[in-house]
Write a protein that holds these residues in place. Structure first.
Motif, PDB file in Angstrom:
ATOM      1  N   LEU A  93      12.610  19.988  45.687  1.00 19.86           N
ATOM      2  CA  LEU A  93      12.620  20.761  44.700  1.00 19.86           C
ATOM      3  C   LEU A  93      14.051  21.377  44.044  1.00 19.86           C
ATOM      4  CD1 LEU A  93      10.730  23.460  47.409  1.00 19.86           C
ATOM      5  CD2 LEU A  93       9.739  22.087  45.529  1.00 19.86           C
ATOM      6  N   LYS A  94      14.925  20.987  44.461  1.00 20.31           N
ATOM      7  CA  LYS A  94      16.197  21.403  43.842  1.00 20.31           C
ATOM      8  C   LYS A  94      16.328  20.318  42.685  1.00 20.31           C
ATOM      9  CE  LYS A  94      21.127  22.030  44.686  1.00 20.31           C
ATOM     10  NZ  LYS A  94      22.410  22.043  45.709  1.00 20.31           N
ATOM     11  N   GLU A  95      15.959  19.052  43.028  1.00 19.12           N
ATOM     12  CA  GLU A  95      16.203  17.984  41.860  1.00 19.12           C
ATOM     13  C   GLU A  95      15.025  18.397  40.797  1.00 19.12           C
ATOM     14  OE1 GLU A  95      14.860  14.589  43.794  1.00 19.12           O
ATOM     15  OE2 GLU A  95      16.952  14.541  44.898  1.00 19.12           O
ATOM     16  N   GLU A  96      13.785  18.973  41.172  1.00 16.29           N
ATOM     17  CA  GLU A  96      12.999  19.279  40.070  1.00 16.29           C
ATOM     18  C   GLU A  96      12.981  20.626  39.474  1.00 16.29           C
ATOM     19  OE1 GLU A  96       9.993  17.270  39.365  1.00 16.29           O
ATOM     20  OE2 GLU A  96      11.164  15.751  40.165  1.00 16.29           O
ATOM     21  N   GLY A  97      13.917  21.398  40.007  1.00 15.17           N
ATOM     22  CA  GLY A  97      14.085  22.833  39.779  1.00 15.17           C
ATOM     23  C   GLY A  97      12.659  23.591  39.793  1.00 15.17           C
ATOM     24  N   ARG A  98      12.123  23.233  40.797  1.00 13.77           N
ATOM     25  CA  ARG A  98      10.783  24.016  40.913  1.00 13.77           C
ATOM     26  C   ARG A  98      10.454  24.805  42.002  1.00 13.77           C
ATOM     27  NH1 ARG A  98       6.982  21.011  37.904  1.00 13.77           N
ATOM     28  NH2 ARG A  98       5.533  23.067  38.330  1.00 13.77           N
ATOM     29  N   ARG A  99      11.726  25.518  42.573  1.00  6.89           N
ATOM     30  CA  ARG A  99      11.617  26.503  43.734  1.00  6.89           C
ATOM     31  C   ARG A  99      10.594  27.578  43.599  1.00  6.89           C
ATOM     32  NH1 ARG A  99       9.785  28.548  47.204  1.00  6.89           N
ATOM     33  NH2 ARG A  99      10.607  29.368  49.046  1.00  6.89           N
ATOM     34  N   GLU A 100      10.868  28.238  42.134  1.00 11.47           N
ATOM     35  CA  GLU A 100      10.037  29.429  42.074  1.00 11.47           C
ATOM     36  C   GLU A 100       8.443  29.164  41.833  1.00 11.47           C
ATOM     37  OE1 GLU A 100      11.457  32.418  42.257  1.00 11.47           O
ATOM     38  OE2 GLU A 100      13.704  31.439  42.730  1.00 11.47           O
ATOM     39  N   SER A 101       8.266  27.904  41.410  1.00  6.00           N
ATOM     40  CA  SER A 101       6.975  27.905  41.293  1.00  6.00           C
ATOM     41  C   SER A 101       5.972  27.437  42.450  1.00  6.00           C
ATOM     42  CB  SER A 101       6.616  26.759  40.081  1.00  6.00           C
ATOM     43  OG  SER A 101       7.187  25.456  40.531  1.00  6.00           O
ATOM     44  N   VAL A 102       6.608  27.154  43.650  1.00  6.53           N
ATOM     45  CA  VAL A 102       5.899  26.776  44.764  1.00  6.53           C
ATOM     46  C   VAL A 102       6.016  27.795  45.963  1.00  6.53           C
ATOM     47  CG1 VAL A 102       6.494  24.482  44.477  1.00  6.53           C
ATOM     48  CG2 VAL A 102       7.673  25.528  45.974  1.00  6.53           C
ATOM     49  N   VAL A 103       4.726  27.550  47.067  1.00 11.69           N
ATOM     50  CA  VAL A 103       4.872  28.522  47.715  1.00 11.69           C
ATOM     51  C   VAL A 103       5.161  27.730  49.219  1.00 11.69           C
ATOM     52  CG1 VAL A 103       3.372  29.988  49.295  1.00 11.69           C
ATOM     53  CG2 VAL A 103       3.164  30.099  46.862  1.00 11.69           C
ATOM     54  N   LEU A 104       6.338  27.813  49.897  1.00 11.47           N
ATOM     55  CA  LEU A 104       6.868  26.997  50.809  1.00 11.47           C
ATOM     56  C   LEU A 104       6.525  27.686  52.081  1.00 11.47           C
ATOM     57  CD1 LEU A 104       8.583  24.429  51.109  1.00 11.47           C
ATOM     58  CD2 LEU A 104      10.481  25.634  50.536  1.00 11.47           C
ATOM     59  N   ALA A 105       5.830  27.070  53.044  1.00  7.22           N
ATOM     60  CA  ALA A 105       5.819  27.446  54.366  1.00  7.22           C
ATOM     61  C   ALA A 105       6.229  26.510  55.394  1.00  7.22           C
ATOM     62  CB  ALA A 105       4.233  27.391  54.577  1.00  7.22           C
ATOM     63  N   THR A 106       7.127  27.085  56.216  1.00 10.51           N
ATOM     64  CA  THR A 106       7.725  26.280  57.245  1.00 10.51           C
ATOM     65  C   THR A 106       7.312  26.825  58.429  1.00 10.51           C
ATOM     66  OG1 THR A 106       9.275  24.716  58.141  1.00 10.51           O
ATOM     67  CG2 THR A 106       9.944  26.883  57.486  1.00 10.51           C
ATOM     68  N   LYS A 107       7.695  26.207  59.884  1.00 10.55           N
ATOM     69  CA  LYS A 107       7.348  26.788  61.062  1.00 10.55           C
ATOM     70  C   LYS A 107       8.655  26.532  62.137  1.00 10.55           C
ATOM     71  CE  LYS A 107       3.623  24.040  61.133  1.00 10.55           C
ATOM     72  NZ  LYS A 107       3.432  23.633  59.765  1.00 10.55           N
ATOM     73  N   GLY A 108       8.854  27.088  63.134  1.00 11.61           N
ATOM     74  CA  GLY A 108       9.784  27.137  64.040  1.00 11.61           C
ATOM     75  C   GLY A 108       9.488  27.822  65.377  1.00 11.61           C
ATOM     76  N   ALA A 109       9.930  27.513  66.439  1.00 10.73           N
ATOM     77  CA  ALA A 109       9.821  27.849  67.765  1.00 10.73           C
ATOM     78  C   ALA A 109      10.403  26.760  68.804  1.00 10.73           C
ATOM     79  CB  ALA A 109       8.378  27.949  67.905  1.00 10.73           C
ATOM     80  N   HIS A 110      10.571  25.386  68.325  1.00  9.98           N
ATOM     81  CA  HIS A 110      11.021  24.385  69.242  1.00  9.98           C
ATOM     82  C   HIS A 110      12.511  24.285  69.098  1.00  9.98           C
ATOM     83  CE1 HIS A 110       6.873  22.988  67.851  1.00  9.98           C
ATOM     84  NE2 HIS A 110       7.215  22.235  69.095  1.00  9.98           N
ATOM     85  N   LYS A 111      13.040  24.191  70.268  1.00 10.43           N
ATOM     86  CA  LYS A 111      14.653  23.939  70.348  1.00 10.43           C
ATOM     87  C   LYS A 111      14.874  22.685  71.536  1.00 10.43           C
ATOM     88  CE  LYS A 111      15.819  27.638  73.769  1.00 10.43           C
ATOM     89  NZ  LYS A 111      16.474  28.808  73.964  1.00 10.43           N
ATOM     90  N   PHE A 112      15.914  22.099  71.189  1.00  8.31           N
ATOM     91  CA  PHE A 112      16.307  20.854  72.027  1.00  8.31           C
ATOM     92  C   PHE A 112      17.279  21.438  73.147  1.00  8.31           C
ATOM     93  CE2 PHE A 112      14.567  18.630  68.664  1.00  8.31           C
ATOM     94  CZ  PHE A 112      13.822  17.807  69.314  1.00  8.31           C
ATOM     95  N   VAL A 113      16.905  21.217  74.540  1.00 10.52           N
ATOM     96  CA  VAL A 113      17.866  21.825  75.569  1.00 10.52           C
ATOM     97  C   VAL A 113      18.086  20.417  76.737  1.00 10.52           C
ATOM     98  CG1 VAL A 113      18.266  23.344  77.613  1.00 10.52           C
ATOM     99  CG2 VAL A 113      17.076  24.189  75.310  1.00 10.52           C
ATOM    100  N   ASP A 114      19.085  19.908  76.294  1.00 11.51           N
ATOM    101  CA  ASP A 114      19.395  18.815  77.427  1.00 11.51           C
ATOM    102  C   ASP A 114      18.446  17.680  77.023  1.00 11.51           C
ATOM    103  OD1 ASP A 114      21.551  19.936  78.749  1.00 11.51           O
ATOM    104  OD2 ASP A 114      20.143  20.864  80.200  1.00 11.51           O
TER     105      ASP A 114
END
Length: 310
Positions: free
Chosen positions: A72-93
């Motif tokens: 997205l940075k290379e293409e300069g297209r950040r503003e034209s896309v809808v970006l979804a991501t997810k979180g909740a996982h974490k690493f413990v030991d």
């Protein structure tokens, strides 16, 4: 078919055929992935009008977000896309834990922003519920981040109906992502009616049932991955499932389309499902997914497909 969809109560407008990106940098999910191929998948999607990208911290882990951010940075297209991501996982030991605490969700959003090389995320999902955090408190933390402009809409994934109700107590949830396909229709009993009533977009994952609903398997196909232990791919159940797919193939052949396109098109006739995120392992598969938008189902065909899988 409609070529624009609004996600829930948000202001986000997407092409109804998006892209699930667990095969972009998802080295912990698929062996022998090429990062350059992954980046070309994203470039191809953008070039052909896909503007809805679904990723997650756990894809890689982290690598999928990084690759998407680079493109997205290379293409300069950040503003034209809808970006979804997810979180909740974490690493413990070296073990994975699920954490929905406000402090952790705030931290994981900040880290995703850096990997994605952006100052806002269009749609952030709580990827899985934990056992301890009240869901309205978890969503409340995301509402604070939304008020700060760091995310634009709120999603939850893999939540039960009760968890979804708790999460949406204040009406902040825009999108639910959950498993749903023609073989696994439990969501029709409670989740789809609730999301329809509350104008929450339902985004199904595994829509093609690990390839079964793409019509690419025969009774002689053998499996060596997780499907080998899945009853859907074993014995009489597998043969019965193949027979259903063959009935769908007759409808698809009569329309001159592929089974997968017909199935994906059917989902978009369901209440509250107005966006799909089929995956792709090659740029060609990205372009093929978009052929779904050329399928027009008649009311009779919609009923016929429904009845095959009842």
């Amino acid at each position: 078919m409609v070529n624009q969809s609004k996600l829930g109560n948000s202001n986000l407008i997407v092409n109804p055929i998006g892209l699930g990106t667990n095969a972009v940098g998802g080295h912990n999910i698929y062996p022998d992935l090429s990062d350059e191929t992954g980046k070309e998948i994203i470039r191809t999607a953008i070039k052909h009008g896909i503007n809805f990208f679904d990723t997650a911290f756990i894809y890689g882990p982290e690598r999928s977000e990084e690759l998407i951010g680079e493109v997205l940075k290379e293409e300069g297209r950040r503003e034209s896309v809808v970006l979804a991501t997810k979180g909740a996982h974490k690493f413990v030991d070296d073990k994975i834990e699920i954490d929905n605490s406000p402090a952790f969700l705030t931290e994981t959003v900040e880290r995703s922003l850096k990997r994605l090389q952006t100052d806002y995320i269009d749609l952030f999902y709580i990827h899985f519920p934990d056992e301890d955090t009240p869901k309205d408190e978890a969503v409340g933390a995301l509402k604070d981040l939304k008020d700060q402009g760091k995310i634009k809409s709120i999603g939850v994934s893999n939540f039960t109906l009760d968890q979804l109700k708790e999460a949406n107590k204040d009406g902040y949830v825009d999108v639910l992502q959950s498993e749903y396909n023609l073989f696994k229709r439990e969501a029709e009993k409670e989740l789809l009616p609730y999301t329809t009533q509350h104008n929450i977009t339902f985004v199904p994952y595994f829509p093609l049932a690990a390839g079964l609903l793409a019509g690419k398997y025969t009774k002689d196909t053998t499996f060596e991955d997780g499907r080998a232990s899945n009853p859907m791919f074993q014995g009489d159940e597998f043969l019965s499932n193949l027979e259903k797919v063959e009935q769908v193939r007759k409808i698809a052949d009569a329309k001159g389309v592929e089974v997968a396109h017909l199935v994906l098109s059917w989902y978009l006739t369901r209440s509250s499902i107005n966006a799909l995120i089929p995956g792709a392992k090659t740029p060609e598969q990205v372009k093929n997914n978009l052929k779904t938008l050329d399928v027009e189902l008649t009311p009779l065909e919609i009923v016929m497909i429904d009845e095959i899988f009842q």
